[in-house]
Design a protein around this motif. Structure first.
Motif, PDB file in Angstrom:
ATOM      1  N   THR A  99      -1.774  15.321  -9.503  1.00 55.57           N
ATOM      2  CA  THR A  99      -2.871  15.265  -8.530  1.00 55.57           C
ATOM      3  C   THR A  99      -3.090  13.858  -7.992  1.00 55.57           C
ATOM      4  O   THR A  99      -3.948  13.650  -7.135  1.00 55.57           O
ATOM      5  CB  THR A  99      -4.178  15.795  -9.148  1.00 55.57           C
ATOM      6  OG1 THR A  99      -4.418  15.082 -10.360  1.00 55.57           O
ATOM      7  CG2 THR A  99      -4.074  17.280  -9.451  1.00 55.57           C
ATOM      8  N   GLY A 100      -2.347  12.891  -8.492  1.00 52.17           N
ATOM      9  CA  GLY A 100      -2.440  11.527  -7.993  1.00 52.17           C
ATOM     10  C   GLY A 100      -1.155  10.790  -8.308  1.00 52.17           C
ATOM     11  O   GLY A 100      -0.266  11.320  -8.989  1.00 52.17           O
ATOM     12  N   LEU A 101      -1.065   9.557  -7.782  1.00 47.13           N
ATOM     13  CA  LEU A 101       0.131   8.743  -7.951  1.00 47.13           C
ATOM     14  C   LEU A 101      -0.281   7.343  -8.381  1.00 47.13           C
ATOM     15  O   LEU A 101      -1.404   6.903  -8.088  1.00 47.13           O
ATOM     16  CB  LEU A 101       0.899   8.661  -6.626  1.00 47.13           C
ATOM     17  CG  LEU A 101       1.314  10.008  -6.022  1.00 47.13           C
ATOM     18  CD1 LEU A 101       1.774   9.828  -4.575  1.00 47.13           C
ATOM     19  CD2 LEU A 101       2.407  10.667  -6.855  1.00 47.13           C
ATOM     20  N   CYS A 102       0.589   6.648  -9.069  1.00 43.79           N
ATOM     21  CA  CYS A 102       0.338   5.252  -9.446  1.00 43.79           C
ATOM     22  C   CYS A 102       1.504   4.387  -8.984  1.00 43.79           C
ATOM     23  O   CYS A 102       2.664   4.810  -9.066  1.00 43.79           O
ATOM     24  CB  CYS A 102       0.215   5.108 -10.960  1.00 43.79           C
ATOM     25  SG  CYS A 102      -1.075   6.092 -11.716  1.00 43.79           S
ATOM     26  N   VAL A 103       1.176   3.180  -8.519  1.00 44.12           N
ATOM     27  CA  VAL A 103       2.193   2.209  -8.106  1.00 44.12           C
ATOM     28  C   VAL A 103       1.828   0.843  -8.683  1.00 44.12           C
ATOM     29  O   VAL A 103       0.697   0.637  -9.138  1.00 44.12           O
ATOM     30  CB  VAL A 103       2.294   2.107  -6.561  1.00 44.12           C
ATOM     31  CG1 VAL A 103       2.770   3.424  -5.950  1.00 44.12           C
ATOM     32  CG2 VAL A 103       0.960   1.698  -5.954  1.00 44.12           C
ATOM     33  N   ALA A 104       2.788  -0.078  -8.653  1.00 41.27           N
ATOM     34  CA  ALA A 104       2.528  -1.420  -9.168  1.00 41.27           C
ATOM     35  C   ALA A 104       2.082  -2.366  -8.062  1.00 41.27           C
ATOM     36  O   ALA A 104       1.370  -3.328  -8.329  1.00 41.27           O
ATOM     37  CB  ALA A 104       3.792  -1.966  -9.843  1.00 41.27           C
ATOM     38  N   LEU A 105       2.522  -2.119  -6.827  1.00 39.64           N
ATOM     39  CA  LEU A 105       2.314  -3.063  -5.731  1.00 39.64           C
ATOM     40  C   LEU A 105       1.655  -2.375  -4.547  1.00 39.64           C
ATOM     41  O   LEU A 105       1.910  -1.198  -4.293  1.00 39.64           O
ATOM     42  CB  LEU A 105       3.663  -3.628  -5.259  1.00 39.64           C
ATOM     43  CG  LEU A 105       4.561  -4.251  -6.329  1.00 39.64           C
ATOM     44  CD1 LEU A 105       5.903  -4.635  -5.720  1.00 39.64           C
ATOM     45  CD2 LEU A 105       3.883  -5.470  -6.952  1.00 39.64           C
ATOM     46  N   VAL A 106       0.879  -3.132  -3.794  1.00 41.29           N
ATOM     47  CA  VAL A 106       0.276  -2.591  -2.573  1.00 41.29           C
ATOM     48  C   VAL A 106       1.367  -2.077  -1.639  1.00 41.29           C
ATOM     49  O   VAL A 106       1.257  -0.990  -1.066  1.00 41.29           O
ATOM     50  CB  VAL A 106      -0.594  -3.663  -1.876  1.00 41.29           C
ATOM     51  CG1 VAL A 106      -1.028  -3.195  -0.494  1.00 41.29           C
ATOM     52  CG2 VAL A 106      -1.808  -3.987  -2.735  1.00 41.29           C
ATOM     53  N   GLN A 107       2.442  -2.841  -1.489  1.00 38.42           N
ATOM     54  CA  GLN A 107       3.482  -2.416  -0.544  1.00 38.42           C
ATOM     55  C   GLN A 107       4.090  -1.076  -0.946  1.00 38.42           C
ATOM     56  O   GLN A 107       4.498  -0.291  -0.084  1.00 38.42           O
ATOM     57  CB  GLN A 107       4.562  -3.491  -0.397  1.00 38.42           C
ATOM     58  CG  GLN A 107       5.374  -3.745  -1.646  1.00 38.42           C
ATOM     59  CD  GLN A 107       6.166  -5.036  -1.560  1.00 38.42           C
ATOM     60  OE1 GLN A 107       5.637  -6.133  -1.413  1.00 38.42           O
ATOM     61  NE2 GLN A 107       7.475  -4.915  -1.660  1.00 38.42           N
ATOM     62  N   GLU A 108       4.124  -0.796  -2.249  1.00 35.88           N
ATOM     63  CA  GLU A 108       4.641   0.513  -2.688  1.00 35.88           C
ATOM     64  C   GLU A 108       3.688   1.633  -2.270  1.00 35.88           C
ATOM     65  O   GLU A 108       4.124   2.711  -1.858  1.00 35.88           O
ATOM     66  CB  GLU A 108       4.824   0.522  -4.210  1.00 35.88           C
ATOM     67  CG  GLU A 108       5.911  -0.430  -4.688  1.00 35.88           C
ATOM     68  CD  GLU A 108       6.016  -0.528  -6.204  1.00 35.88           C
ATOM     69  OE1 GLU A 108       7.099  -0.899  -6.697  1.00 35.88           O
ATOM     70  OE2 GLU A 108       5.014  -0.243  -6.918  1.00 35.88           O
TER      71      GLU A 108
ATOM     72  N   ARG B  95       2.803   5.607   4.564  1.00 32.12           N
ATOM     73  CA  ARG B  95       3.569   5.666   5.818  1.00 32.12           C
ATOM     74  C   ARG B  95       4.476   6.873   5.842  1.00 32.12           C
ATOM     75  O   ARG B  95       4.813   7.385   6.899  1.00 32.12           O
ATOM     76  CB  ARG B  95       4.404   4.387   5.994  1.00 32.12           C
ATOM     77  CG  ARG B  95       3.516   3.192   6.253  1.00 32.12           C
ATOM     78  CD  ARG B  95       4.235   2.088   7.032  1.00 32.12           C
ATOM     79  NE  ARG B  95       3.252   1.157   7.537  1.00 32.12           N
ATOM     80  CZ  ARG B  95       3.234  -0.154   7.302  1.00 32.12           C
ATOM     81  NH1 ARG B  95       4.196  -0.692   6.570  1.00 32.12           N
ATOM     82  NH2 ARG B  95       2.282  -0.912   7.799  1.00 32.12           N
ATOM     83  N   ASP B  96       4.862   7.360   4.658  1.00 25.60           N
ATOM     84  CA  ASP B  96       5.681   8.575   4.601  1.00 25.60           C
ATOM     85  C   ASP B  96       4.813   9.828   4.607  1.00 25.60           C
ATOM     86  O   ASP B  96       5.318  10.927   4.403  1.00 25.60           O
ATOM     87  CB  ASP B  96       6.585   8.543   3.361  1.00 25.60           C
ATOM     88  CG  ASP B  96       7.762   7.590   3.543  1.00 25.60           C
ATOM     89  OD1 ASP B  96       8.076   7.256   4.708  1.00 25.60           O
ATOM     90  OD2 ASP B  96       8.361   7.170   2.535  1.00 25.60           O
ATOM     91  N   GLY B  97       3.514   9.638   4.813  1.00 35.85           N
ATOM     92  CA  GLY B  97       2.646  10.795   5.025  1.00 35.85           C
ATOM     93  C   GLY B  97       2.006  11.359   3.767  1.00 35.85           C
ATOM     94  O   GLY B  97       1.472  12.465   3.792  1.00 35.85           O
ATOM     95  N   ILE B  98       2.061  10.612   2.673  1.00 40.23           N
ATOM     96  CA  ILE B  98       1.474  11.114   1.424  1.00 40.23           C
ATOM     97  C   ILE B  98      -0.017  10.768   1.381  1.00 40.23           C
ATOM     98  O   ILE B  98      -0.395   9.601   1.504  1.00 40.23           O
ATOM     99  CB  ILE B  98       2.235  10.544   0.211  1.00 40.23           C
ATOM    100  CG1 ILE B  98       3.625  11.206   0.192  1.00 40.23           C
ATOM    101  CG2 ILE B  98       1.474  10.791  -1.091  1.00 40.23           C
ATOM    102  CD1 ILE B  98       4.532  10.732  -0.890  1.00 40.23           C
ATOM    103  N   GLY B  99      -0.845  11.783   1.228  1.00 44.58           N
ATOM    104  CA  GLY B  99      -2.289  11.596   1.278  1.00 44.58           C
ATOM    105  C   GLY B  99      -2.966  11.627  -0.074  1.00 44.58           C
ATOM    106  O   GLY B  99      -4.172  11.385  -0.181  1.00 44.58           O
ATOM    107  N   ALA B 100      -2.237  11.904  -1.138  1.00 42.92           N
ATOM    108  CA  ALA B 100      -2.824  12.014  -2.492  1.00 42.92           C
ATOM    109  C   ALA B 100      -3.431  10.671  -2.901  1.00 42.92           C
ATOM    110  O   ALA B 100      -3.045   9.625  -2.373  1.00 42.92           O
ATOM    111  CB  ALA B 100      -1.731  12.422  -3.483  1.00 42.92           C
ATOM    112  N   PRO B 101      -4.373  10.689  -3.863  1.00 49.66           N
ATOM    113  CA  PRO B 101      -4.888   9.418  -4.381  1.00 49.66           C
ATOM    114  C   PRO B 101      -3.746   8.558  -4.921  1.00 49.66           C
ATOM    115  O   PRO B 101      -2.833   9.074  -5.560  1.00 49.66           O
ATOM    116  CB  PRO B 101      -5.809   9.847  -5.537  1.00 49.66           C
ATOM    117  CG  PRO B 101      -6.143  11.279  -5.268  1.00 49.66           C
ATOM    118  CD  PRO B 101      -4.970  11.850  -4.525  1.00 49.66           C
ATOM    119  N   ILE B 102      -3.798   7.270  -4.615  1.00 51.73           N
ATOM    120  CA  ILE B 102      -2.786   6.324  -5.116  1.00 51.73           C
ATOM    121  C   ILE B 102      -3.500   5.166  -5.791  1.00 51.73           C
ATOM    122  O   ILE B 102      -4.298   4.472  -5.156  1.00 51.73           O
ATOM    123  CB  ILE B 102      -1.893   5.785  -3.979  1.00 51.73           C
ATOM    124  CG1 ILE B 102      -1.135   6.929  -3.290  1.00 51.73           C
ATOM    125  CG2 ILE B 102      -0.920   4.731  -4.510  1.00 51.73           C
ATOM    126  CD1 ILE B 102      -0.338   6.487  -2.050  1.00 51.73           C
TER     127      ILE B 102
END
Ligand SMILES: *Cc1c(COP(=O)(O)O)cnc(C)c1O
Length: 374
Positions: free
Chosen positions: A56-65, A71-78
Motif C-alpha cells: 500500500t506504500g513505497l519507500c525510497v532512500a533519495l528524493v530523486q528516487e 514521473r512514471d505515474g505512481i501515486g501511492a504514498p512514498i
C-alpha cells in the motif's frame, strides 16, 4: 541494440513475494522498499508489481528516487527513509513525498519550503534511533522534534518509526531492547497529546523484522529484500522458503578456444591449466557487477545445464569458463545467477562465497546490463 549479457526480472515473482509477505504480516500493511533502483531490479516495474501484490506504500532512500516514481505515474504514498539535503526538499514537497525527519532543523526547513511553495501541509514520519546509531532522533531529543512539527506551519506528523540492527539474527536479544525503547518513546509521544495508536503510522520492521519478529510489525512493515525473493540472512532463511528470487543473470558464449596443459589465462596469468581443455569466453565482467574476486572464490557458470568454473581473474568486460571437453559453441546460453536444467546458482550463493550479502550482489549489477521483464 542488445548485447550478449542481460538480467531477467520476473515481475510475477515480486508480486507473489509481496502477496506472501502481506499474508504473513496481516493485518499490518506492507510498504515495498524500492530504493537503489529496486535493489537492481528496476524501481518502477518493481513498484508496480509490489502494488499489484498488495503493497500500500513505497519507500525510497533519495528524493530523486521518489520523483522518478512520481514521473512514471505512481501515486501511492512514498516515504523517503532519511533526512535529505536542503536543496532537495522543494522537489519532495512538489511531488508529495512523505519525508523522514529527526532534527528540528529539517522540520523547520521543510515547513519553510511548504510555505514558500504555498503547498498543502506535508506529512512527515519521525525516525527514532533505538540503538542502530545510523540516523534518527535520540530518544531524549524526540520530544523537541515532535514539538517543532507541532509548531511548524506546513508540516504534520503522520508516522513514527525506528530501524532494527539485528533483526536477521532472531536469537539476539538486541531486537527486544530496541522494541522496548521504541514502545517507551511511543508512550512519550502519546503523553504529549498525540494519539499514536489511531493517528500515526507506526513501523519498525525491515524484511527480517517482518518475518521473524511479529511484535515489530505495528501498522506496517518496510519490506525490501524479501520482495525480491532473497533472504535477509542465514538466521531467517527458514522463513523465506515461500519466496521466489526475481532476478536472474544471463549471457551467451562469445568465443571458444582450445588451450593446452600448462598454459595460463587472464591478467596476471594466475590460473594454469592442468590438462588440455576448452575455454568459453563470456562477455560480462566486473563493470557489469561480476566481482573481480569471483573466480578466486570458486565462481561458476551454468552452460548446457552444467556447472563450469570461472578461470583466471574476472576482467572488466569478459570472463572465461573452463568447460573441459564439453562441446560449447558461440551463442550458447550461459546462466550466472538463476536456473538452467537441474542446476541453480543463487545470488546468495555468490554472496556466501564472496563474504557479503545477497543485497550487495543484486544492487551491484550495473546499468550496463539491460533488465528484461517477464
Ligand atoms: C533498506 C531499508 C529497509 C529494507 O530492508 P530489507 O532488509 O531490504 O527489507 C527498511 N527500512 C529502512 C530504514 C531501510 O533503510
Amino acid at each position: 541494440m542488445s548485447r550478449w549479457a542481460w538480467a531477467e526480472v520476473d515481475l510475477g515473482a515480486i508480486e507473489h513475494n509481496v502477496r506472501t509477505v502481506c499474508a504473513t504480516v496481516a493485518p499490518s500493511a506492507v510498504w515495498a522498499v524500492v530504493k537503489a533502483d529496486g535493489y537492481g531490479h528496476g524501481a518502477t516495474p518493481a513498484a508496480r508489481a509490489a502494488l499489484r501484490g498488495g503493497a500500500t506504500g513505497l519507500c525510497v532512500a533519495l528524493v530523486q528516487e521518489g520523483v522518478a516514481l512520481r514521473r512514471d505515474g505512481i501515486g501511492a504514498p512514498i516515504l523517503v527513509l532519511s533526512e535529505q539535503p536542503p536543496e532537495e526538499l522543494a522537489h519532495a514537497v512538489r511531488h508529495r513525498l512523505t519525508c523522514t525527519v529527526y532534527s528540528v532543523a529539517q522540520v523547520e526547513a521543510l515547513g519553510a519550503v511548504v510555505r514558500t511553495l504555498g503547498a498543502a501541509p506535508l506529512g512527515v514520519h519521525v525516525k527514532l534511533d533505538t540503538g542502530m546509531h545510523r540516523v534518527g532522533a535520540a530518544p531524549d531529543s524526540l520530544s523537541s522534534v515532535v514539538a517543532a512539527i507541532d509548531a511548524a506551519d506546513g508540516v504534520r506528523i503522520s508516522g513514527i518509526f525506528t530501524h532494527l540492527a539485528m533483526a536477521d539474527e532472531p536469537e539476539d536479544e538486541f531486537t527486544s531492547r530496541q522494541l522496548d525503547r521504541f514502545v517507551e518513546a511511543l508512550a512519550g509521544v502519546d503523553d504529549d497529546g498525540g494519539d499514536v495508536d489511531t493517528a500515526l503510522i507506526v513501523h519498525a520492521a525491515n524484511s527480517a523484522g517482518a518475518l521473524a519478529h511479529p511484535q515489530a510489525r505495528w501498522s506496517m512493515v518496510r519490506a525490501g529484500i524479501s520482495i525480491y525473493g532473497l533472504s535477509p540472512g542465514p538466521g531467517v532463511d527458514h522463513l523465506t522458503t515461500a519466496l521466489r528470487p526475481a532476478l536472474s543473470l544471463h549471457a551467451r558464449v562469445g568465443h571458444v578456444q582450445r588451450v593446452s596443459a600448462g598454459e595460463r589465462i587472464s591478467y596476471g596469468l594466475r590460473h594454469t591449466f592442468a590438462s588440455d581443455t576448452n575455454v568459453a569466453t563470456i562477455p560480462i565482467g566486473y563493470a557489469d557487477g561480476v566481482p573481480r574476486r569471483w573466480s578466486s572464490v570458486g565462481g561458476e557458470v551454468l552452460i548446457h545445464g552444467r556447472r563450469h568454473p570461472i578461470v583466471g581473474v574476472v576482467t572488466m568486460d569478459q570472463i572465461m569458463a573452463d568447460v573441459g571437453d564439453h562441446d560449447v559453441a558461440i551463442g550458447d546460453a550461459v546462466v550466472l545467477i538463476g536456473t538452467q536444467g537441474d542446476e541453480t546458482i543463487a545470488a546468495t550463493d555468490w554472496a556466501n562465497r564472496l563474504g557479503t550479502i545477497g543485497y550487495e550482489i543484486v544492487c551491484g549489477i550495473s546499468k550496463r546490463v539491460e533488465r528484461r521483464y517477464t
